[in-house]
Enzyme design. Structure first.
Site, PDB file in Angstrom:
ATOM      1  CE1 TYR A 244      -0.438  -6.323  -5.564  1.00 48.35           C
ATOM      2  CE2 TYR A 244       0.699  -8.491  -6.152  1.00 48.35           C
ATOM      3  CZ  TYR A 244      -0.116  -7.760  -5.488  1.00 48.35           C
ATOM      4  OH  TYR A 244      -1.019  -8.341  -4.583  1.00 48.35           O
TER       5      TYR A 244
ATOM      6  NE  ARG B 195      -0.128  -6.942   6.774  1.00 54.06           N
ATOM      7  CZ  ARG B 195      -0.854  -7.514   5.764  1.00 54.06           C
ATOM      8  NH1 ARG B 195      -1.840  -8.614   6.193  1.00 54.06           N
ATOM      9  NH2 ARG B 195      -0.557  -7.355   4.582  1.00 54.06           N
TER      10      ARG B 195
ATOM     11  CE  LYS C 282      -2.766  -5.910  -2.828  1.00 54.64           C
ATOM     12  NZ  LYS C 282      -2.627  -7.382  -2.591  1.00 54.64           N
TER      13      LYS C 282
ATOM     14  CD  GLU D   5      -4.842  -5.671  -0.059  1.00 57.07           C
ATOM     15  OE1 GLU D   5      -5.878  -6.011  -0.891  1.00 57.07           O
ATOM     16  OE2 GLU D   5      -3.948  -6.518   0.291  1.00 57.07           O
ATOM     17  CG  ASP D   6      -1.718  -4.683   3.100  1.00 61.49           C
ATOM     18  OD1 ASP D   6      -2.116  -5.788   2.880  1.00 61.49           O
ATOM     19  OD2 ASP D   6      -0.703  -4.154   2.474  1.00 61.49           O
TER      20      ASP D   6
ATOM     21  CG  ASP E 209      -6.506  -8.800  -1.527  1.00 54.90           C
ATOM     22  OD1 ASP E 209      -6.602  -9.921  -2.104  1.00 54.90           O
ATOM     23  OD2 ASP E 209      -5.384  -8.236  -2.111  1.00 54.90           O
ATOM     24  CG  ASP E 210      -4.325  -8.510   3.464  1.00 59.62           C
ATOM     25  OD1 ASP E 210      -3.361  -8.394   2.374  1.00 59.62           O
ATOM     26  OD2 ASP E 210      -4.942  -7.197   3.761  1.00 59.62           O
TER      27      ASP E 210
ATOM     28  CG  ASN F 151       4.039 -10.983  -0.081  1.00 58.22           C
ATOM     29  OD1 ASN F 151       4.656 -11.652  -0.902  1.00 58.22           O
ATOM     30  ND2 ASN F 151       2.538 -10.891  -0.113  1.00 58.22           N
TER      31      ASN F 151
HETATM   32  O1  LIG Z   1       0.218  -7.423  -1.547  1.00 53.83           O
HETATM   33  C1  LIG Z   1       0.461  -8.342  -1.914  1.00 53.83           C
HETATM   34  O2  LIG Z   1       1.467  -8.728  -2.569  1.00 53.83           O
HETATM   35  C2  LIG Z   1      -0.092  -9.561  -1.172  1.00 53.83           C
HETATM   36  C3  LIG Z   1      -0.910  -9.034   0.052  1.00 53.83           C
HETATM   37  O3  LIG Z   1      -1.956  -8.730  -0.011  1.00 53.83           O
HETATM   38  C4  LIG Z   1      -0.138  -8.904   1.329  1.00 53.83           C
HETATM   39  O4  LIG Z   1       1.027  -9.436   1.531  1.00 53.83           O
HETATM   40  O5  LIG Z   1      -0.651  -8.196   2.326  1.00 53.83           O
HETATM   41 MG   LIG Z   2      -2.402  -7.056   1.449  1.00 49.21          MG
END
Ligand SMILES: O=C([O-])CC(=O)C(=O)O
Ligand SMILES: [Mg+2]
Length: 609
Positions: A157, A210, A228, A300-301, A323-324, A465
């Site tokens: 991760y 992203r 994830k 996600e992202d 999630d973000d 991150n």
């Molecule tokens: O993935 C991760 O560590 C946390 C997160 O969702 C991101 O930074 O987009």
């Molecule tokens: Mg994310």
């Protein structure tokens, strides 16, 4: 041979269930084989045994699976045990000669693999070794991850997964999830049917625009849903076969990738507007049609402009969360609630300043306002006034309102314009500084020292991150505040020392929340995600911080306890789903924590007879 191909016909299953007494059902739930070892199915050697119970369906109807034998069995990651096949299994499954003589235990295999992984100096080598293991022996992969979560989480991760995505083209060997590109337009339902598993409970989907704070990585973003979902299983207890990683490939605006002859994705600029939203619409309806309305889709992202819109569009019709925006908000809120034990007062007594006004920043801000409003009965508009955001143009203020994106508008308070973060810290005098900018090293010495001048114990969260994008490091935060800061980051930092005292930085990463939140939705059969479930998840996480942790300055519990933490989060979320009338699994189990624990996937080998 795919796993679904070896699922026996339903008739056989029915016949077997008729024969089963309650004690065999019990043994089946415990993962034992329940069929006469001599029995064969369809002419081939077959074993039939219960799967882990992870859903209501499995409580009533345990899956019945026949395992391939011989060489095929060793090549099937879902059932392979490598050297841990017993003498009897080697006999009954035609494995004699295909394995060296030694018989190992799963524990010994874990020990050996940990030695091997530790021998690599480079995190990406460890990542590749872990991915190879996942493709070779799934249960061993999860056993390794669960038993060594603090050591291996940074590998499978954040932060290593970020580097893996940057190099995903050369790492790619075999499909770990589904790629749905513009070329599949009109055929997405068929594409979903190509995935070998049928009963999917959780999908993590990205369009790669992203990826962490690394920007547009196009189709190479696949590493993120894969990572994830590995956490969904290891940390949250969702069966691996119920997890589906998906990358929606609409092109990339990353010129370097477009120019790279080895790029593995669609070689065009990103589709936008109607073309993009039509594809997403087809995807969302195909998912519902194929898997039903209880399948969870975690966005996600995605880039800001699509993330908010997709969430707003689908949250009332599908079981989705971002999630973000929401997962990160929930984990940060938990840390803030926990920190009150160290700081004193209530959330409403604090002033919050964000650097970064995108998905994470505005998502967290909104959840804080909601929590303050819920706890104090003041309107949410009023609660928002304690929260200030700085974006790339400076402090967000009402005189800028017209030119602001819609998600920033609630934060445009009355104030003179200020162009730098340092000016904003000095003028707003926040007690909490939260970095969600995606840009590393933006909490400079001046900024952190200004926080330390205003507050006895400044709370500093550097959430971007991976590690390279953290707004400041743990060491910088402790050094620049003379050890007074309470610090958390999105990516992991090692404990550090200042003036002979040891400090343990917290990891305010949504990994604490999404596995438990998702599992709570799955076990209650929830059909929508409600903001109150996010608050419930935060509360559950904050409640797991014990005095011994506070004594060490921690505002998050150790990740080593994550499965127990996830069970509490899942139970609180499920309880909220029942309370809101959004749960379909009836009747409601009385002890939801116990129920959640009993449903969790465990990676121990099962015996094949
Ligand atoms: O993935 C991760 O560590 C946390 C997160 O969702 C991101 O930074 O987009
Ligand atoms: Mg994310």
């Amino acid at each position: 041979m795919s796993r679904s191909q070896i699922l026996r016909p339903i008739k056989l299953l029915k016949r077997m269930q008729q024969k089963m007494d309650s004690s065999s059902l019990k043994r089946m739930k415990d993962g034992e084989s329940i069929i006469d070892p001599k029995s064969t199915v369809g002419g081939g050697v077959a074993d039939v045994y219960g799967e882990d119970r992870a859903t209501e369906d499995q409580l009533v109807t345990p899956w019945t699976v026949s395992v391939a034998s011989g060489y095929t069995l060793l090549r099937d990651p879902h059932h392979n045990k490598g050297l841990a096949f017993t003498e009897r299994e080697r006999d009954s499954h035609y494995l004699r000669g295909l394995l060296p003589t030694a018989v190992s235990t799963q524990e010994l295999q874990v020990k050996k693999l940990m030695q091997s992984i530790r021998s690599y100096d480079i995190p990406l080598q460890k990542y590749v070794a872990m991915m190879d293991l996942q493709e070779r022996n799934e249960r061993l992969f999860y056993k390794l991850l669960i038993d060594n979560v603090e050591e291996l989480l940074p590998i499978v991760y954040t932060p290593t997964v970020g580097e893996a995505c940057q190099k995903y083209g050369s790492i790619f060997k075999r499909p770990q999830g589904l790629y749905i590109s513009l070329k599949e337009k009109g055929k997405i339902l068929e594409v979903l049917k190509n995935w070998p598993e049928r009963s999917i409970q959780v999908i993590v989907a990205t369009d790669g625009e992203r990826i962490l704070g690394l920007g547009d990585l196009g189709c190479q973003g696949m590493g993120i849903p894969v990572g994830k979902l590995a956490l969904y299983t290891a940390l949250g207890g969702v069966r691996p076969s119920a997890c589906l990683p998906i990358t929606i490939d609409v092109g990339t605006n990353n010129q370097k990738l477009l120019d790279d002859e080895f790029y593995i994705g669609l070689r065009q600029k990103r589709a936008t507007g109607k073309e993009y939203y039509d594809l997403l619409e087809e995807f969302m309806s195909a998912v519902k049609q194929n898997y039903g309305e209880k399948v969870l889709v975690q966005f996600e992202d995605f880039a800001n402009h699509n993330a908010f819109e997709l969430l707003a569009k689908y949250r009332t019709t599908h079981l989705v969360f971002n999630d973000d925006i929401q997962g990160t908000a929930s984990v940060v809120l938990a840390g803030l609630v926990a920190s009150l034990k160290l700081l004193g007062g209530s959330l409403a007594d604090h002033t919050f300043l964000f650097f970064g006004a995108g998905e994470a920043g505005t998502g967290i801000a909104e959840l804080i306002a909601l929590e303050i409003s819920t706890k104090t009965n003041i309107p949410v508009e009023e609660a928002r006034k304690k929260i200030w955001l700085v974006d790339s143009k400076g402090l967000i203020v009402s005189s800028r309102k017209e030119s602001l994106q819609h998600f920033k508008k609630p934060w445009a308070h009355e104030h003179e314009p200020l162009s730098t973060l340092l000016d904003a810290v000095k003028a707003i005098k926040p007690s909490v500084l939260i970095g969600t900018s995606g840009v590393g090293q933006t909490f400079t010495k001046d900024v952190v020292e200004a926080m330390a001048a205003i507050n006895e114990r400044p709370l500093i969260m550097a959430l971007s991150n991976p590690t390279s994008q953290a707004e400041c490091t743990a060491e910088q935060a402790y050094t620049w505040t003379e050890g007074r800061a309470i610090y958390s980051s999105g990516s992991p930092f090692d404990p550090c020392e200042y003036n002979g005292k040891s400090f343990i930085p917290g990891q305010a990463n949504n990994a604490y929340i999404f596995p438990g939140l998702g599992f709570g939705l799955v076990i209650s059969g929830a059909i929508r995600v409600h903001d109150e479930m996010l608050l419930a998840a935060s509360e559950a996480l904050a409640s797991q911080v014990m005095q011994e942790h506070y004594d060490k300055g921690m505002i998050y519990p150790p990740l080593a306890n994550i499965r127990k933490i996830s069970a509490h989060i899942a139970a609180n979320v499920a309880a909220k789903a029942y309370e809101l009338g959004l749960a379909t699994r009836l009747p409601r189990p009385t002890d939801l924590v116990k129920y959640a624990e009993s449903c969790m996937y465990t990676p121990n080998y099962r015996s094949y007879r």
